[in-house]
Design a protein around this motif. Structure first.
Motif, PDB file in Angstrom:
ATOM      1  N   ASP A  40       0.862  -1.191   0.000  1.00 31.51           N
ATOM      2  CA  ASP A  40       0.000   0.000   0.000  1.00 31.51           C
ATOM      3  C   ASP A  40       0.896   1.238   0.000  1.00 31.51           C
ATOM      4  O   ASP A  40       1.136   1.858   1.032  1.00 31.51           O
ATOM      5  CB  ASP A  40      -0.922  -0.006   1.228  1.00 31.51           C
ATOM      6  CG  ASP A  40      -1.941   1.135   1.183  1.00 31.51           C
ATOM      7  OD1 ASP A  40      -2.152   1.692   0.091  1.00 31.51           O
ATOM      8  OD2 ASP A  40      -2.514   1.458   2.234  1.00 31.51           O
ATOM      9  N   HIS A  41       1.418   1.543  -1.184  1.00 26.32           N
ATOM     10  CA  HIS A  41       2.272   2.715  -1.378  1.00 26.32           C
ATOM     11  C   HIS A  41       1.755   3.502  -2.574  1.00 26.32           C
ATOM     12  O   HIS A  41       0.985   2.987  -3.386  1.00 26.32           O
ATOM     13  CB  HIS A  41       3.718   2.296  -1.661  1.00 26.32           C
ATOM     14  CG  HIS A  41       4.423   1.694  -0.486  1.00 26.32           C
ATOM     15  ND1 HIS A  41       4.792   2.432   0.618  1.00 26.32           N
ATOM     16  CD2 HIS A  41       4.846   0.430  -0.246  1.00 26.32           C
ATOM     17  CE1 HIS A  41       5.412   1.635   1.487  1.00 26.32           C
ATOM     18  NE2 HIS A  41       5.440   0.411   0.996  1.00 26.32           N
ATOM     19  N   LEU A  42       2.214   4.742  -2.687  1.00 28.68           N
ATOM     20  CA  LEU A  42       1.913   5.550  -3.873  1.00 28.68           C
ATOM     21  C   LEU A  42       2.979   5.360  -4.946  1.00 28.68           C
ATOM     22  O   LEU A  42       2.747   5.625  -6.123  1.00 28.68           O
ATOM     23  CB  LEU A  42       1.791   7.028  -3.486  1.00 28.68           C
ATOM     24  CG  LEU A  42       0.636   7.323  -2.513  1.00 28.68           C
ATOM     25  CD1 LEU A  42       0.629   8.785  -2.097  1.00 28.68           C
ATOM     26  CD2 LEU A  42      -0.706   6.945  -3.135  1.00 28.68           C
ATOM     27  N   PHE A  47      10.743   1.079  -8.376  1.00 26.39           N
ATOM     28  CA  PHE A  47       9.595   1.121  -9.294  1.00 26.39           C
ATOM     29  C   PHE A  47       9.027   2.540  -9.436  1.00 26.39           C
ATOM     30  O   PHE A  47       8.004   2.735 -10.086  1.00 26.39           O
ATOM     31  CB  PHE A  47       8.488   0.179  -8.796  1.00 26.39           C
ATOM     32  CG  PHE A  47       8.909  -1.262  -8.742  1.00 26.39           C
ATOM     33  CD1 PHE A  47       8.855  -2.059  -9.876  1.00 26.39           C
ATOM     34  CD2 PHE A  47       9.362  -1.826  -7.559  1.00 26.39           C
ATOM     35  CE1 PHE A  47       9.235  -3.395  -9.829  1.00 26.39           C
ATOM     36  CE2 PHE A  47       9.749  -3.159  -7.499  1.00 26.39           C
ATOM     37  CZ  PHE A  47       9.694  -3.944  -8.638  1.00 26.39           C
ATOM     38  N   ARG A  48       9.682   3.518  -8.822  1.00 27.22           N
ATOM     39  CA  ARG A  48       9.104   4.857  -8.736  1.00 27.22           C
ATOM     40  C   ARG A  48       8.811   5.480 -10.105  1.00 27.22           C
ATOM     41  O   ARG A  48       7.832   6.213 -10.264  1.00 27.22           O
ATOM     42  CB  ARG A  48      10.049   5.781  -7.946  1.00 27.22           C
ATOM     43  CG  ARG A  48       9.431   7.126  -7.649  1.00 27.22           C
ATOM     44  CD  ARG A  48      10.384   8.033  -6.927  1.00 27.22           C
ATOM     45  NE  ARG A  48       9.705   9.256  -6.509  1.00 27.22           N
ATOM     46  CZ  ARG A  48      10.340  10.312  -6.031  1.00 27.22           C
ATOM     47  NH1 ARG A  48      11.650  10.306  -5.911  1.00 27.22           N
ATOM     48  NH2 ARG A  48       9.667  11.381  -5.676  1.00 27.22           N
ATOM     49  N   ASP A  49       9.645   5.213 -11.088  1.00 29.12           N
ATOM     50  CA  ASP A  49       9.473   5.854 -12.390  1.00 29.12           C
ATOM     51  C   ASP A  49       8.761   4.957 -13.403  1.00 29.12           C
ATOM     52  O   ASP A  49       8.813   5.212 -14.611  1.00 29.12           O
ATOM     53  CB  ASP A  49      10.845   6.291 -12.930  1.00 29.12           C
ATOM     54  CG  ASP A  49      11.464   7.379 -12.063  1.00 29.12           C
ATOM     55  OD1 ASP A  49      10.720   8.256 -11.595  1.00 29.12           O
ATOM     56  OD2 ASP A  49      12.695   7.331 -11.838  1.00 29.12           O
ATOM     57  N   GLY A  50       8.105   3.931 -12.907  1.00 32.67           N
ATOM     58  CA  GLY A  50       7.332   3.057 -13.783  1.00 32.67           C
ATOM     59  C   GLY A  50       5.889   2.940 -13.313  1.00 32.67           C
ATOM     60  O   GLY A  50       5.475   3.627 -12.367  1.00 32.67           O
ATOM     61  N   PRO A  51       5.102   2.077 -13.933  1.00 29.27           N
ATOM     62  CA  PRO A  51       3.698   1.912 -13.538  1.00 29.27           C
ATOM     63  C   PRO A  51       3.580   1.439 -12.089  1.00 29.27           C
ATOM     64  O   PRO A  51       4.346   0.588 -11.636  1.00 29.27           O
ATOM     65  CB  PRO A  51       3.184   0.837 -14.503  1.00 29.27           C
ATOM     66  CG  PRO A  51       4.124   0.865 -15.660  1.00 29.27           C
ATOM     67  CD  PRO A  51       5.447   1.242 -15.095  1.00 29.27           C
ATOM     68  N   ASN A 110      10.539   6.199   5.735  1.00 32.43           N
ATOM     69  CA  ASN A 110      10.861   7.508   5.174  1.00 32.43           C
ATOM     70  C   ASN A 110      10.959   7.493   3.660  1.00 32.43           C
ATOM     71  O   ASN A 110      11.723   8.246   3.069  1.00 32.43           O
ATOM     72  CB  ASN A 110      12.184   8.009   5.776  1.00 32.43           C
ATOM     73  CG  ASN A 110      12.025   8.372   7.237  1.00 32.43           C
ATOM     74  OD1 ASN A 110      11.024   8.936   7.635  1.00 32.43           O
ATOM     75  ND2 ASN A 110      13.010   8.021   8.051  1.00 32.43           N
ATOM     76  N   GLY A 111      10.192   6.645   3.011  1.00 33.38           N
ATOM     77  CA  GLY A 111      10.199   6.587   1.553  1.00 33.38           C
ATOM     78  C   GLY A 111       9.425   7.734   0.941  1.00 33.38           C
ATOM     79  O   GLY A 111       9.095   8.735   1.578  1.00 33.38           O
ATOM     80  N   PHE A 112       9.114   7.584  -0.354  1.00 35.96           N
ATOM     81  CA  PHE A 112       8.445   8.653  -1.101  1.00 35.96           C
ATOM     82  C   PHE A 112       7.099   9.022  -0.493  1.00 35.96           C
ATOM     83  O   PHE A 112       6.699  10.181  -0.495  1.00 35.96           O
ATOM     84  CB  PHE A 112       8.251   8.218  -2.562  1.00 35.96           C
ATOM     85  CG  PHE A 112       9.495   7.671  -3.197  1.00 35.96           C
ATOM     86  CD1 PHE A 112      10.645   8.438  -3.293  1.00 35.96           C
ATOM     87  CD2 PHE A 112       9.525   6.379  -3.687  1.00 35.96           C
ATOM     88  CE1 PHE A 112      11.790   7.933  -3.875  1.00 35.96           C
ATOM     89  CE2 PHE A 112      10.672   5.860  -4.275  1.00 35.96           C
ATOM     90  CZ  PHE A 112      11.804   6.640  -4.361  1.00 35.96           C
ATOM     91  N   ASP A 113       6.389   8.009   0.026  1.00 37.53           N
ATOM     92  CA  ASP A 113       5.065   8.273   0.598  1.00 37.53           C
ATOM     93  C   ASP A 113       5.126   9.250   1.764  1.00 37.53           C
ATOM     94  O   ASP A 113       4.151   9.918   2.078  1.00 37.53           O
ATOM     95  CB  ASP A 113       4.438   6.974   1.126  1.00 37.53           C
ATOM     96  CG  ASP A 113       4.205   5.950   0.033  1.00 37.53           C
ATOM     97  OD1 ASP A 113       4.163   6.337  -1.145  1.00 37.53           O
ATOM     98  OD2 ASP A 113       4.067   4.766   0.373  1.00 37.53           O
ATOM     99  N   ALA A 114       6.278   9.307   2.429  1.00 33.80           N
ATOM    100  CA  ALA A 114       6.386  10.097   3.657  1.00 33.80           C
ATOM    101  C   ALA A 114       6.343  11.590   3.394  1.00 33.80           C
ATOM    102  O   ALA A 114       6.028  12.369   4.298  1.00 33.80           O
ATOM    103  CB  ALA A 114       7.671   9.729   4.392  1.00 33.80           C
ATOM    104  N   THR A 115       6.659  12.017   2.166  1.00 30.73           N
ATOM    105  CA  THR A 115       6.719  13.455   1.870  1.00 30.73           C
ATOM    106  C   THR A 115       5.869  13.860   0.670  1.00 30.73           C
ATOM    107  O   THR A 115       5.797  15.038   0.345  1.00 30.73           O
ATOM    108  CB  THR A 115       8.180  13.872   1.600  1.00 30.73           C
ATOM    109  OG1 THR A 115       8.702  13.047   0.542  1.00 30.73           O
ATOM    110  CG2 THR A 115       9.036  13.681   2.850  1.00 30.73           C
ATOM    111  N   VAL A 116       5.205  12.904   0.019  1.00 32.45           N
ATOM    112  CA  VAL A 116       4.519  13.190  -1.238  1.00 32.45           C
ATOM    113  C   VAL A 116       3.360  14.179  -1.059  1.00 32.45           C
ATOM    114  O   VAL A 116       2.996  14.896  -1.992  1.00 32.45           O
ATOM    115  CB  VAL A 116       4.039  11.872  -1.894  1.00 32.45           C
ATOM    116  CG1 VAL A 116       2.875  11.254  -1.121  1.00 32.45           C
ATOM    117  CG2 VAL A 116       3.666  12.094  -3.353  1.00 32.45           C
TER     118      VAL A 116
END
Length: 303
Positions: A40-42, A47-51, A110-116
């Motif tokens: 359950d991530h954004l 995989f951040r720059d793909g689907p 502290n991944g991308f979801d933490a600051t998006v």
């Protein structure tokens, strides 16, 4: 008390539904996995720059495409979720699936979801504080018709959740935790507990050091249960693989997996979760080996 061991999988939401996405969930059911989870991530790491698709719509579609397979998140966190809206989604998912949903839940990282959403990253203490309020409130929202709450981090004003979950008193929580506050939440609210091992050992540790660290985590879970008078045997113990020093080696062959699983079941784990292969990624693996593990490993282990 858990009398048998379980094998489950993670289907990462990286494929379009009509270009292989749907087929993966159907195949997970055909292969006999106990549960198929998704993150359950954004977005997530490499995989951040793909689907990358959303977990709740994906699980809703998976619920419609299957009829026996349990489904769940591994894991949801407060990073971009609020208990009130999450509870509504979960009650709907549980209804659509006919009571086949498990909520894996953790404090988040502290991944991308933490600051998006534009916020500053929370400190470990802030994460623990939020998680400590999030889980009890979500528990109430899933078991009571109307909930009001005014907390340090979350509020609810007459939130309605009728008719509640199909699973009673609510859908199960699988609480991811290694620290004392998280383990206390797992002991009080969890139908299961989740770990990925000790992240400090991932780069330079040995498999034996990893098993020793996991043994310590299991002991601390037992102590947390004992503190509140709960029998730790009643809690499922889930190992999400791929993050211990073994990394992808258990998926290199059926024998390698049987050895890995046997050692970890012997520690006290009741469920081992493996990632469905994704070519050219951290989760690359031979599809044929993956399918043999799904269909033959538990029998070889005597389960």
């Amino acid at each position: 008390m858990f009398s048998s061991h379980r094998l489950s999988t993670v289907v990462l939401p990286v494929r379009r539904w009509h270009e292989g996405g749907r087929d993966q969930w159907i195949r997970a059911q055909e292969l006999g996995f106990h549960t198929a989870y998704t993150y359950d991530h954004l977005s997530w790491r490499s995989f951040r720059d793909g689907p990358w698709f959303g977990s709740v719509p994906t699980l809703t579609a998976a619920a419609a495409a299957t009829d026996r397979l349990r489904l769940g998140t591994l894991v949801t966190s407060p990073n971009f979720r609020h208990p009130v809206t999450l509870a509504k989604d979960l009650i709907t998912l549980d209804d659509v699936s006919g009571g086949r949903i498990t909520l894996g839940i953790g404090a988040g990282g502290n991944g991308f979801d933490a600051t998006v959403l534009g916020q500053q990253p929370w400190t470990p203490r802030e994460r623990a504080d939020r998680f400590g309020e999030f889980v009890p409130l979500l528990d109430r929202l899933l078991t009571e018709d109307a909930v009001s709450h005014e907390g340090e981090h979350y509020a609810a004003d007459g939130a309605r959740n009728i008719p509640g979950c199909v699973q009673r008193p609510r859908l199960p929580f699988a609480v991811a935790a290694t620290g004392p506050r998280g383990l206390a939440l797992a002991a009080r609210y969890g139908q299961a507990w989740v770990t990925t091992g000790d992240p400090k050992l991932f780069e330079t540790g040995t498999p034996e050091q990893s098993r020793q660290a996991l043994r310590g985590q299991l002991e601390r879970l037992g102590a947390a249960c004992e503190t509140i008078g709960r029998d730790v045997a009643g809690i499922g113990k889930i190992l999400l693989t791929g993050f211990t020093p073994d990394r992808g080696r258990p998926l290199e062959s059926l024998d390698a997996f049987v050895d890995f699983a046997g050692r970890h079941f012997a520690l006290g784990f009741t469920e081992i979760v493996i990632h469905a292969p994704i070519p050219d990624s951290d989760f690359a693996a031979d599809e044929k080996v993956f399918e043999r593990i799904a269909t033959e490993a538990l029998a070889q282990l005597g389960h």
